[in-house]
Design a protein around this motif. Structure first.
Motif, PDB file in Angstrom:
ATOM      1  N   GLU A 230      41.954  -6.523   2.952  1.00  0.00           N
ATOM      2  CA  GLU A 230      42.125  -7.866   3.514  1.00  0.00           C
ATOM      3  C   GLU A 230      43.590  -8.270   3.589  1.00  0.00           C
ATOM      4  N   HIS A 262      37.409  -4.117   5.009  1.00  0.00           N
ATOM      5  CA  HIS A 262      37.041  -5.317   4.259  1.00  0.00           C
ATOM      6  C   HIS A 262      36.490  -6.350   5.237  1.00  0.00           C
ATOM      7  N   SER A 263      35.402  -7.003   4.854  1.00  0.00           N
ATOM      8  CA  SER A 263      34.727  -7.936   5.775  1.00  0.00           C
ATOM      9  C   SER A 263      35.638  -9.060   6.243  1.00  0.00           C
ATOM     10  N   ALA A 264      36.651  -9.407   5.454  1.00  0.00           N
ATOM     11  CA  ALA A 264      37.544 -10.494   5.839  1.00  0.00           C
ATOM     12  C   ALA A 264      38.357 -10.159   7.084  1.00  0.00           C
ATOM     13  N   GLU A 352      31.735  -1.511   7.226  1.00  0.00           N
ATOM     14  CA  GLU A 352      32.214  -2.800   6.719  1.00  0.00           C
ATOM     15  C   GLU A 352      31.707  -3.019   5.297  1.00  0.00           C
ATOM     16  N   VAL A 353      32.609  -3.503   4.428  1.00  0.00           N
ATOM     17  CA  VAL A 353      32.252  -3.787   3.037  1.00  0.00           C
ATOM     18  C   VAL A 353      32.646  -5.218   2.690  1.00  0.00           C
ATOM     19  N   ALA A 354      31.949  -5.778   1.704  1.00  0.00           N
ATOM     20  CA  ALA A 354      32.161  -7.182   1.361  1.00  0.00           C
ATOM     21  C   ALA A 354      33.282  -7.392   0.356  1.00  0.00           C
ATOM     22  N   SER A 355      33.709  -6.344  -0.333  1.00  0.00           N
ATOM     23  CA  SER A 355      34.697  -6.521  -1.391  1.00  0.00           C
ATOM     24  C   SER A 355      35.481  -5.234  -1.600  1.00  0.00           C
TER      25      SER A 355
END
Length: 532
Positions: A230, A262-264, A352-355
């Motif tokens: 991110e 990162h999803s952001a 895509e990953v959340a963290s």
């Protein structure tokens, strides 16, 4: 020089293969007495000759193998010739080193005869790279090219063999097998007359090198994750990843296998990748491509290093004409999910990953089955993230804010430039760094008593003794060629034997050649009797 048999079947007979190795042993023994100035003269001549023909061999490699990008292969040929020489120009693998602080003296000694297997993916550049690191460390080299690239590689080997000999190297210092075959490769690989095997290629070949009974340096496969954090400069990350994945149609084992985003920033990253010529497939197109890439669970070799547009067309998928990379959305990452495996083609997974924690888990999953010990890339401005990934991932190179293809290979970073990536114990390899000339030389160390009342010797002004039992080239060019395999004495086909310089009489040279013939004849008779 390249050898072939006189019978109707192309390739070496076991007898002539043994002669080739013995010729290399004599050349190695002679070359081991050269000074650093003479060694560098040979290396400079070889690098220059290789660089001058970089484009011709790039075109030839693409034509012969059917894959890759000629512009990028030309760049690799230059990087592995003059580029490699410049990187190691100030490294000395010839003179002894004195270390007064530790009261030690180190004397370099070449490995001897190196048997080098080169891949089809990086054919001519691997010939240049392996030959140069061998020559810079005073070794002889016998090259066995991949059958799919044997013509261009054999011609390139002959070119640099001529350049080496014309610069003063002994005849036989560089040789190549024109028609490689499994029986001959196995015979040479298992011969106790070979000192080191330098293997680059598929896992079966590397395992064969390690099980040959000879010392070997081999490498494992890659499956390199590229995490975009991110905190990353998203536009630059996209540019670097796309350029790296498209480089030589993704034929380098250091290329990115999948982006972990990162999803952001994932949406922005996908948009920036599209601007760089990466076309995102739909789920239906992804599934169709998966079946096309991995029929029966194995990679479709016919798609190796093919352009993205050609791969899409062959799978019945329409993409823009300027597409450089096929971007495929991954459902997950796992050993049983084919699209998360290594793909030596411009097909890039997008996950895509959340963290950051999830990113690290995904990266670990990618290299669990294949890729351990190899490489990973990370795009971030947060050094803590870099440090954690490098500490926890079982890889030995982490390229930061750079394309993984040329970054991990050492051409866009300060890692050692290489075409052979050591994967260490993680990847079942004997070397854990980028392979270079330092791996082809060994050192005898003189160690003094560490007690203060024992003085360390004074080695200033001293030089190593020159062995009296082996011929050594003086400043002029002496032709040490002779009838090794029933052919002409001249080292170069179509070339008359070179005259000896004025300092050596014809009688002296005849006596020297007779002595050398006698030595080799005795060694070959010993081989036939099984005594050597």
């Amino acid at each position: 020089m390249a050898e072939t048999t006189d019978d109707t079947t192309p390739g070496l007979s076991p007898h002539r293969a043994a002669q080739m190795v013995e010729k290399a042993r004599w050349a190695a023994a002679s070359y081991a007495t050269y000074s650093r100035r003479e060694v560098m003269r040979v290396a400079e001549a070889v690098a220059g000759a290789a660089a001058r023909e970089a484009r011709r061999y790039a075109d030839w490699a693409v034509e012969e193998t059917g894959f890759g990008n000629a512009d990028h292969k030309e760049l690799k040929n230059r990087l592995c010739s003059t580029g490699l020489l410049e990187h190691y120009r100030d490294h000395d693998y010839v003179d002894f080193r004195v270390e007064p602080d530790t009261k030690t003296v180190a004397i370099p000694k070449p490995a001897g005869v190196i048997f080098a297997l080169t891949p089809s993916t990086n054919p001519v550049c691997s010939v240049f790279y392996k030959t140069l690191i061998a020559l810079m460390t005073r070794n002889a080299i016998v090259i066995s090219p991949h059958p799919a690239a044997k013509a261009c590689c054999a011609d390139a080997a002959r070119l640099i063999a001529r350049a080496a000999e014309e610069a003063g190297a002994p005849d036989g210092i560089v040789q190549v097998i024109d028609e490689p075959s499994l029986p001959i490769i196995d015979a040479i690989m298992t011969s106790d007359r070979i000192d080191l095997i330098l293997a680059t290629g598929g896992t079966p070949m590397v395992r064969a090198a390690y099980s040959s009974g000879n010392p070997a340096i081999g490498v494992g496969p890659g499956n390199n994750p590229a995490y975009v954090d991110e905190s990353a400069d998203v536009a630059k990350a996209a540019e670097r990843i796309a350029g790296s994945k498209a480089f030589d149609n993704s034929i380098l084992c250091t290329n990115e296998s999948a982006v972990i985003a990162h999803s952001a920033i994932a949406g922005r990253l996908a948009s920036e990748l599209a601007r760089q010529g990466c076309h995102m497939l739909s789920e239906e197109e992804r599934d169709r491509l998966e079946e096309h890439l991995f029929p029966n669970g194995k990679f479709n070799i016919s798609l190796l290093g093919r352009p993205a547009t050609a791969i899409a067309e062959s799978a019945g998928i329409r993409v823009p004409r300027n597409t450089r990379v096929l971007l495929v959305p991954l459902e997950r990452i796992g050993d049983d999910y084919r699209l998360s495996r290594e793909k030596l083609a411009p097909v890039l997974g997008f996950y895509e990953v959340a963290s950051r924690e999830a990113a690290l888990t995904a990266a670990k999953a990618m290299v669990r089955r294949s890729g351990a010990g190899h490489s990973a890339a990370i795009h971030t401005q947060d050094e803590a993230v870099v440090l954690r990934f490098a500490a926890e991932l079982p890889v030995l190179r982490v390229a930061v804010n750079v394309g993984c293809s040329t970054g991990a290979a050492g051409f866009d970073t300060w890692l050692a430039p290489t075409m052979t990536i050591g994967t260490g114990y993680f990847g079942r390899s004997s070397v854990s760094e980028n392979v270079g000339p330092q791996h082809l030389v060994q050192w005898t160390r003189i160690a003094y008593n560490k007690a203060d009342d024992v003085a360390f010797g004074s080695y200033g002004g001293l030089s190593l003794p020159e062995p009296a039992t082996r011929p050594r080239l003086p400043e002029g060019r002496i032709d040490y060629s002779f009838d090794w395999v029933g052919g002409r004495a001249s080292a170069i086909a179509g070339e008359a034997p070179r005259p000896a310089p004025p300092s050596a009489t014809d009688t002296d040279m005849d006596a020297l050649k007779a002595e050398i013939r006698q030595l080799i004849a005795e060694e070959l008779r010993a081989i036939r009797r099984g005594e050597a």
